[in-house]
Design an enzyme around this catalytic site. Sequence first.
Site, PDB file in Angstrom:
ATOM      1  N   LYS A  81       0.841  -1.313  -0.197  1.00  0.00           N
ATOM      2  CA  LYS A  81      -0.023   0.148  -0.082  1.00  0.00           C
ATOM      3  C   LYS A  81       0.901   1.146   0.241  1.00  0.00           C
ATOM      4  O   LYS A  81       2.070   1.263   0.867  1.00  0.00           O
ATOM      5  CB  LYS A  81      -0.846  -0.039   1.391  1.00  0.00           C
ATOM      6  CG  LYS A  81      -1.755   1.063   1.233  1.00  0.00           C
ATOM      7  CD  LYS A  81      -2.758   0.674   2.385  1.00  0.00           C
ATOM      8  CE  LYS A  81      -3.763   1.962   2.864  1.00  0.00           C
ATOM      9  NZ  LYS A  81      -4.805   1.367   4.191  1.00  0.00           N
ATOM     10  N   SER A 155      -9.202   1.516   3.462  1.00  0.00           N
ATOM     11  CA  SER A 155      -8.818   2.426   2.481  1.00  0.00           C
ATOM     12  C   SER A 155      -7.680   1.635   1.703  1.00  0.00           C
ATOM     13  O   SER A 155      -7.022   2.036   0.645  1.00  0.00           O
ATOM     14  CB  SER A 155      -7.994   3.644   3.325  1.00  0.00           C
ATOM     15  OG  SER A 155      -6.993   3.002   4.406  1.00  0.00           O
ATOM     16  N   SER A 179      -9.555  -0.952   7.532  1.00  0.00           N
ATOM     17  CA  SER A 179      -9.002  -0.777   6.234  1.00  0.00           C
ATOM     18  C   SER A 179      -8.586  -1.812   5.659  1.00  0.00           C
ATOM     19  O   SER A 179      -7.985  -2.013   4.458  1.00  0.00           O
ATOM     20  CB  SER A 179      -7.948   0.467   6.058  1.00  0.00           C
ATOM     21  OG  SER A 179      -8.629   1.647   6.300  1.00  0.00           O
TER      22      SER A 179
END
Lengths: 594, 594
Positions: A81, A155, A179
């Site tokens: 990420k 997210s 997330s």
Amino acid sequence: MTDLQRHSIDEIADAVREGRRPAVAWAETSLARVAAYEEIQPAVWITRVPAAEVLAEAATIDRRVAAGEHLPLAGVPFAVKDNIDVAGLPTTAACPAFAYQLEETAPVVERLIAAGALLIGKTNLDQFATGLGGARSPYGACASVYNREYISGGSSSGSAVAVAAGLVAFALGTDTAGSGRVPAAFNHLVGLKPTKGRWSARGVVPACRSQDCVTVFASSAADAALVDDVAAGFDAEDPFSRVAPVDGAPFPKAFTVAVPLPHQLEWFGDGEAARLFEAARARVTAMGGRLIPFDIDPLLAAAELLYQGPWVAERLFATETLLRDRPAAIHPVVRGILQGGLAWSALDAFKADYRLRAYQRYAQALWAAADVLLLPTTATTYRVAEVLAEPLALNANLGRYTNFVNLLDMSAIALPAGFRDNATGFGVTLVGPAFADRALLDLARRYEEIAAMPEAPPLDVSGVKTRVKLAVVGAHLGGMPLHWQLTSREATLVSRCKTAPAYRLYAMAGTVPPKPALIHVGEGGGAIEIEVYELDVAAFGSFVAEVPPPLAIGTVTLEDGTDVKGFVAEPRALDGAEDITALGGWRTYVYQKS
Amino acid sequence: MTDLQRHSIDEIADAVREGRRPAVAWAETSLARVAAYEEIQPAVWITRVPAAEVLAEAATIDRRVAAGEHLPLAGVPFAVKDNIDVAGLPTTAACPAFAYQLEETAPVVERLIAAGALLIGKTNLDQFATGLGGARSPYGACASVYNREYISGGSSSGSAVAVAAGLVAFALGTDTAGSGRVPAAFNHLVGLKPTKGRWSARGVVPACRSQDCVTVFASSAADAALVDDVAAGFDAEDPFSRVAPVDGAPFPKAFTVAVPLPHQLEWFGDGEAARLFEAARARVTAMGGRLIPFDIDPLLAAAELLYQGPWVAERLFATETLLRDRPAAIHPVVRGILQGGLAWSALDAFKADYRLRAYQRYAQALWAAADVLLLPTTATTYRVAEVLAEPLALNANLGRYTNFVNLLDMSAIALPAGFRDNATGFGVTLVGPAFADRALLDLARRYEEIAAMPEAPPLDVSGVKTRVKLAVVGAHLGGMPLHWQLTSREATLVSRCKTAPAYRLYAMAGTVPPKPALIHVGEGGGAIEIEVYELDVAAFGSFVAEVPPPLAIGTVTLEDGTDVKGFVAEPRALDGAEDITALGGWRTYVYQKS
């Protein structure tokens, strides 16, 4: 692209270690899938490691294996990420104005690379990891791999999609409010959210630093466990790192499972989710779980502190300067949330801590009564367009069953639990106390073994917007009178080059604005200056529809021998036309005339 | 009063349990000492349990013992700092405007009472436990029992004095920044500051709630250990309570002792303290301690957070409303500190937490290198007048070696380490990691056994302001022309009564203002109305100096047969005087004349 074949970590690493299929071959497969899926969801990645570097690194892994190194993740492609630092690549947190680049890789990534894992790139996210939908990013919204009308979850949106689409075998996310779990649900993955501090969070852009965890998305509990083996470990330089107690025993064969009271199961109208949760309860019962109803109201109350309490202020730690100096550089929804953090006082923070401690006490009572807590990962899902239209309320709905877990110092594993009719994934989460991580992974394995999951629907590759290259030669060139017909269609310039030396260029008579005609003559022709643009197929179609005779869109051969679409002319174009081939291009002709 | 004999907890409880001396007798001893010391330091107590109730409770303890109950603290008199709730008594936190009264006793006090301890009263403190000197209280400043020109130390000032003066066998304090240790040093006591959360802090007025501990002052490590046995325990309703791990082993015979680097030993000019610390180091070496120099700069840096960081805001938790609505009701120095807390934001609080965590990591390195840390408890001491004149800077000096201990989650025991020439106590503190409490108590016992401490100087009872009773009969009565000579000397009315029936009252001739003469005649006299006042001996002396002839201050017998000082007259007073005995008093005579 629809024929998804995911490979397990063991399958890949064993093949590499045993020399049956080298890391380089797995790298090529991954790169090819990434390239193919780029057309389907270009928003997955923010930065990719250049293909040549991926292949070079794979070759290094093969050499390390050949030299006798034991690499538990030998050649396993993975993604990170883009709020986690990797040396030599920018860290954006999905905010270009925030981007920085360090020479130090986050220790959790270092561990994976040291174990032979192969980094493919850095994935998209809700900006500053603030959101659960996956649509709050200037790099575009991610969507569920099974229905691209619906959100990917966030997210850690790009990481979940990258695994679910088979681009990589596993991917790191982060998780503050859910997330690392919500996107696992919608993409039907396993999402391990370790106990806070069990994996180093150094080198992660803080969202809400005291609550942040690095997580992993994987295709199975076994894969998640292999990553956990490598990733977990104390980091003396991370002030939030914790020394884990000695791994406890797995949960007993007959174990106790707390479930919310019936009236606490809010589905926001999603009857299918309710039925899928019933099926998951039955599955857990079949595994040996004894379900006991448990009042989760205090857990839900704790959750409110995260977005309606002083923890919002903690989100300013990374963003304070940017918010003050360049607020417009922040996504408007994220900016609104961050600005809310400015209102909280230090006393508010201490008071909220006191309240939280009372809820933590309640959580301890939960663990006295049950081994694990079974929850839906999310109550429902939404279309991308819905979360864009109603960004705050729907986000809160998405976090109903995930928000409190880190505040209350719990470990959690999100598990796939079937599909809705619209093909979006539904998930459940097994929540345990701090440091129950390994026991949860073991329970997740039992969950997988008790019965096969429904077969996943095909990847959603409908309506892929393909791009078309178009060579222009006259009034559409940059600075020329019709250039706006390209810019208004978001065409992008690919190159300024020449045609193959096989054309003649004519200035047509009586055209307004003046236009040339490019005529292929083969031998004896010249190389004419052109510009090549690329545009979406739909935009291309509308462009072609507007081309007036005697011009047409045909095929033009470039100086490098490749063919692209481009302006050609009917023969009538030559009526009264002036041969200007010797000038080499339309631009020179126009300048001479003016 | 100077012949202090302190009794150990075991001495008292054994005698009660074995029937050699009942709790009632110990109660009487304690009450008598309290009454006697009241003249020396009236500022020790804020509220006392009425004597009759103390005796009744002692009788109950004797009955419980007789009924076969095992009471580890049977009949042991103790005191509680007045920021800890006791049912039926006000809790003031040394701020009258803040006072409240509950029907619930703090669990830590409940435990002691259940174990047979006998509560004598609630002690003075720096208001809201904010201070280390013991002089920030509207109930008066406490002083060291050995030199009353010097501070007692605070904030648990009254509790330390109560133990050191032998009024009680032990007393509870609280400790956020050193309040349970600094007064131990100046009064040459043992002060155990348990690990945060090991003793319940429910029912304590929060100072800085996340850092507050309840502590004990005692005469020896053995006494402190006996109290710890009873007081320690998890409290599910206290959100800061912690489940202690199983008690670890005591420190080994040969143990490692970290000491500050030489240049870090700041004494603020107190060379005696430096020499006493040298002696303590030698003592610890003789016990088997191997001293290793250790950089304490990071610990000192952590300490700055407490008074120069957002933890100041935490002090507003208890005082926010009072500070807003009635700021003048708060001690000006404390008010200034509290107002400073309003400036800190929630983000500041989170940032400070991050910094603190880094310091906590450093502290872990300390425990990897050493079993305990040996520090002076305080660098120096000050006169009461000095801390009143310079309240902030000197307070900071007092906390140099104590402020960081709770922030860094350490346990500590303050130990006596000799006396300065001015008779103030000097102390050292053994600091350990969290939950080293029992090992520290064991080490403290070894510290006591290695060699006797220097004999304590006598209690300082110099310059005691005794009060004198004075009977007035004429122009000094309430409402009369010379009454101001009493009020200006802060005389307090004790009673309106009559003399024994042995006096005659005369109105003297030619006195301005008119005055009577009270003449003792024995048989045939009358009972004359008088007022009895009480005033400080010095005020009394100045009053007597002003009495004009023919009046004088002699002895007057009251109607109840007791003698007090009072107005008498020389015989010449009767020259031309009018016998007004039949009127019964001067007031009636004056009213008849007007």
